[in-house]
Enzyme design. Sequence first.
Site, short mmCIF file in Angstrom:
data_model
loop_
_atom_site.label_atom_id
_atom_site.label_comp_id
_atom_site.label_asym_id
_atom_site.label_seq_id
_atom_site.Cartn_x
_atom_site.Cartn_y
_atom_site.Cartn_z
N ARG A 45 63.11 -5.35 28.02
CA ARG A 45 63.07 -7.18 27.82
C ARG A 45 63.31 -7.85 27.27
O ARG A 45 65.27 -8.70 27.54
CB ARG A 45 61.19 -7.54 27.69
CG ARG A 45 61.19 -8.95 27.01
CD ARG A 45 59.64 -8.89 26.87
NE ARG A 45 59.50 -10.95 27.45
CZ ARG A 45 59.73 -11.33 26.06
NH1 ARG A 45 59.41 -10.77 25.02
NH2 ARG A 45 58.76 -13.22 26.33
N HIS A 49 66.64 -10.34 27.72
CA HIS A 49 67.16 -11.85 27.26
C HIS A 49 68.38 -11.65 26.35
O HIS A 49 68.58 -12.42 25.34
CB HIS A 49 65.79 -11.94 26.16
CG HIS A 49 64.66 -11.96 26.66
ND1 HIS A 49 63.75 -12.87 25.93
CD2 HIS A 49 64.52 -11.85 27.85
CE1 HIS A 49 62.82 -13.23 26.41
NE2 HIS A 49 62.48 -12.70 27.77
N ASN A 77 61.31 -15.90 22.25
CA ASN A 77 61.55 -14.08 21.69
C ASN A 77 60.08 -14.07 20.85
O ASN A 77 60.53 -13.04 19.92
CB ASN A 77 63.23 -14.28 20.82
CG ASN A 77 63.82 -14.63 22.03
OD1 ASN A 77 63.68 -13.66 23.20
ND2 ASN A 77 64.79 -14.62 21.78
N HIS A 176 57.91 -5.99 35.73
CA HIS A 176 56.38 -6.84 34.92
C HIS A 176 55.62 -5.94 35.28
O HIS A 176 54.35 -5.97 35.34
CB HIS A 176 56.62 -8.35 35.90
CG HIS A 176 56.58 -9.06 34.73
ND1 HIS A 176 56.70 -9.93 35.31
CD2 HIS A 176 58.00 -8.59 33.44
CE1 HIS A 176 57.63 -10.84 33.92
NE2 HIS A 176 57.94 -9.85 33.16
#
Length: 311
Positions: A45, A49, A77, A176
């Site tokens: 992740r 990001h 975040n 996910h």
Amino acid sequence: MAFASAASLKVGFYKTSCPSAETIVRKAVNKAVSRNPGIAAGLIRMYFHDCFVRGCDASVLLKSTPGNLAEMEHPANNPSLRGFEVIDEAKAQIEALCPGTVSCADILAFAARDSTYKVGGLDYAIPAGRRDGRVSISDEVAQNLPAPFFNAELIAQSFARKGMSVDEMVTLSGAHSIGVSHCSSFSNRLYSFNATHAQDPSLDPNYAAFLKTKCPPPTAGDNRDPTVALDIVTPNRLDNKYYSELRRRRGLLTSDQTLMDSSLTSRMVLNNERNGASWGKKFAKAMVHMGSLDVLTGAQGEIRRICSVAN
């Protein structure tokens, strides 16, 4: 711009300048993930990001400075990003051997790849040669990252702006299959969906009942925000079970379930459910593509000595 500099990334970039760089990162990731499997989801992740905000330049790792709130402080975040200590440990070991050579951006790209391998068995070569940026601005996060309440069309748009396809978006959403979400990211689907339905009618009622046991209704003054696994079937295994859950209406976030509900993406969900091997190959390819977005190379940027501060 994304394409011009991406061409100068290459596999084995540190083969002569720091031959053990990738091994050091892999060992640090394996050690951390063996202790806490959730770190793998955190690092994948973090890479996403990073790459979607100013390209893959490790801007997500920079701490705020006086007068400037950094990306890591944005609600997307903070407090949910995790794995910073793995990057820092790998960086410290690499600096001791090859000072000023290996960028934090490349360490993060290696770490996401190694996490994918550790929890999903998917291995791929990732080109390197990224340089580290010097700028990190909290406000840029929301402008670039899709939100958990986005529908498929909106998520597809945020990927298209980066030159990534709808199929790549659906494929990478399979991340996910691991990790957790805070209740606050989906509790509206349980308690306050819209004027007609308190509970999101697209949510499997048995799954909703289970989620309510994990996420009590939000009450004033209660700041607890528990977490729930994004995929309850194989929560620590990166696999295509995520897509089966979407078909059963058990996508946790709106941005998950929308992939099954939208005509733009539903067929892709079913294809990924049916063919795990082909999904895995596409996932690896899309991770490499994402790692080439708007990168700094050559003399651009710098090689940070400490990943949380610009030199």
